[in-house]
Design an enzyme around this catalytic site. Structure first.
Site, PDB file in Angstrom:
ATOM      1  N   HIS A 226     -12.074  -3.948  -2.274  1.00 29.41           N
ATOM      2  CA  HIS A 226     -12.459  -2.269  -2.616  1.00 29.41           C
ATOM      3  C   HIS A 226     -11.043  -1.717  -2.510  1.00 29.41           C
ATOM      4  CE1 HIS A 226     -12.699  -2.132   1.645  1.00 29.41           C
ATOM      5  NE2 HIS A 226     -12.594  -0.921   1.478  1.00 29.41           N
ATOM      6  N   ARG A 227     -10.073  -2.261  -1.810  1.00 27.67           N
ATOM      7  CA  ARG A 227      -8.936  -1.611  -1.409  1.00 27.67           C
ATOM      8  C   ARG A 227      -7.918  -1.242  -2.669  1.00 27.67           C
ATOM      9  NH1 ARG A 227      -8.978  -0.134   3.869  1.00 27.67           N
ATOM     10  NH2 ARG A 227     -10.186  -1.401   5.234  1.00 27.67           N
TER      11      ARG A 227
END
Length: 380
Positions: A226-227
């Site tokens: 998700h980063r």
């Protein structure tokens, strides 16, 4: 100042006037796992004559009714006393909205302390609003440092810790960071990890998600990304997905897709056949998946803590970590964000040559009880 007993339903409805109050702040999904054991410990202490009272404040930073309700039910968290309903926005918009809303709450009914957890925007925003009104701040997970200023979480940690009164830390690394920054030793308390409190308390209650019928225990991988460094560039995201799936030797790769990642996947036409895209999972189902996986590939800090305690091999696709104990002591290895680092690590995992980890000091399920005991002393 003394805290009174945790409120009954009548007291929460305002039928009795109570003068002491501690706010517990939660705003995003990781916060729920961190505050749950603290609330349970406060409730347990009140039954034994303790004098802590709390007000659970949900900022609404991340709010999905289905997922939020599931987490509150599964972790046995009471409904929030206050929901600020801030919602999404840019970092500045969201931070400003949380500060404004929480300031309004404090001006309406002042708290005697503000307890924040983790490193999300709600953590920093509520800490600032509280200190502006001279409400002392306690930070659970204080002292974590990735030293990567490109991460919003690192900014949140540093700002929050610069105005925190009391630090509840998860490791000696965090203590060392705070000492180097000039924090007095008497304000730092190594208590353990409330995320692990929640994990250990819920191990008997884990349950498989419906799609798990197609999985063989110990014969699949779990992937989470998700980063921004991993998902914002479509080419890098595709390369990482292919590096994991194509080198899994035919094993299924279960990929609960974060909302941020989901939008980026729309531009990728063909994905590996063994990559199983599923919705974000409730807590008990997700931990079941992790516990029974051969290994986990992630860019989440919290998951590296859970895999360490569960003894599950973990690869972190980041260039740094604020949780070095998961690498030095635990089952985690830091691979970086270059997809070419994934195949050799996958080969070692599948060959059974992954390192054996241990559990860091005080990650024993008792962190919340330590926090509550210390707060009682500090606020007596």
């Amino acid at each position: 100042m003394a805290f009174m007993e945790a409120p009954s339903e009548d007291q929460r409805d305002g039928k009795l006037d109570m003068s002491s109050l501690i706010d517990i702040i939660a705003g995003a999904r990781p916060n729920f796992m961190k505050v749950a054991p603290i609330i349970h410990a406060m409730r347990s202490r009140s039954e034994d004559g303790g004098r802590l009272r709390w007000r659970l404040v949900h900022t609404g930073q991340h709010y999905d009714a289905r997922m939020s309700d599931a987490f509150f039910e599964q972790l046995r968290i009471p409904a929030p006393d206050v929901h600020l309903g801030v919602g999404s926005g840019t970092h500045a918009q969201q931070t400003a909205a949380i500060m404004t809303a929480y300031e309004g709450l404090l001006m309406q009914e002042r708290a005697d302390a503000c307890l924040v957890v983790g490193d999300v925007n709600s953590t920093m925003a509520c800490a600032i609003a509280a200190q502006k009104l001279h409400v002392p701040v306690a930070h659970v997970e204080g002292g974590l440092r990735s030293h990567d200023w490109s991460m919003p979480e690192e900014i949140n940690r540093r700002v929050t810790d610069s105005i925190t009164n009391w630090f509840f830390t998860t490791s000696r690394h965090a203590n060392d960071n705070l000492w180097r920054e000039g924090v007095e030793q008497e304000r730092i308390f190594l208590v353990g990890n409330t995320m692990i409190d929640t994990l250990l308390a819920n191990l008997p209650h884990l349950r498989p998600p419906p799609f798990a019928e197609a999985l063989e225990r110990g014969k699949y991988l779990v992937l989470t990304l998700h980063r921004p460094a991993n998902v914002d560039d479509e080419g890098r995201l595709r390369a990482q997905l292919e590096a994991v799936a194509d080198h899994a030797q035919g094993l299924d790769v279960v990929f609960p897709v974060h909302p941020r990642t989901h939008s980026r996947l729309q531009g990728i036409r063909e994905l590996p056949e063994n990559l199983l895209l599923v919705e974000p999972q409730p807590y008990l189902e997700f931990i079941w998946l992790v516990k029974h996986a051969l290994g986990v590939v992630t860019d989440s800090g919290g998951i590296t803590e859970e895999t360490t305690v569960l003894g599950v091999p973990c690869m972190t696709l980041r260039d740094n970590t604020e949780r070095p104990e998961t690498v030095e002591t635990g089952t985690n290895e830091l691979l970086g964000t270059d997809p070419t680092a994934i195949p050799p690590a996958m080969e070692r995992l599948l060959a059974g040559r992954w390192k054996k980890g241990a559990i860091p000091d005080k990650w024993d399920g008792k962190a919340a009880r330590r926090i509550v005991g210390i707060l009682e002393d500090l606020l007596a």
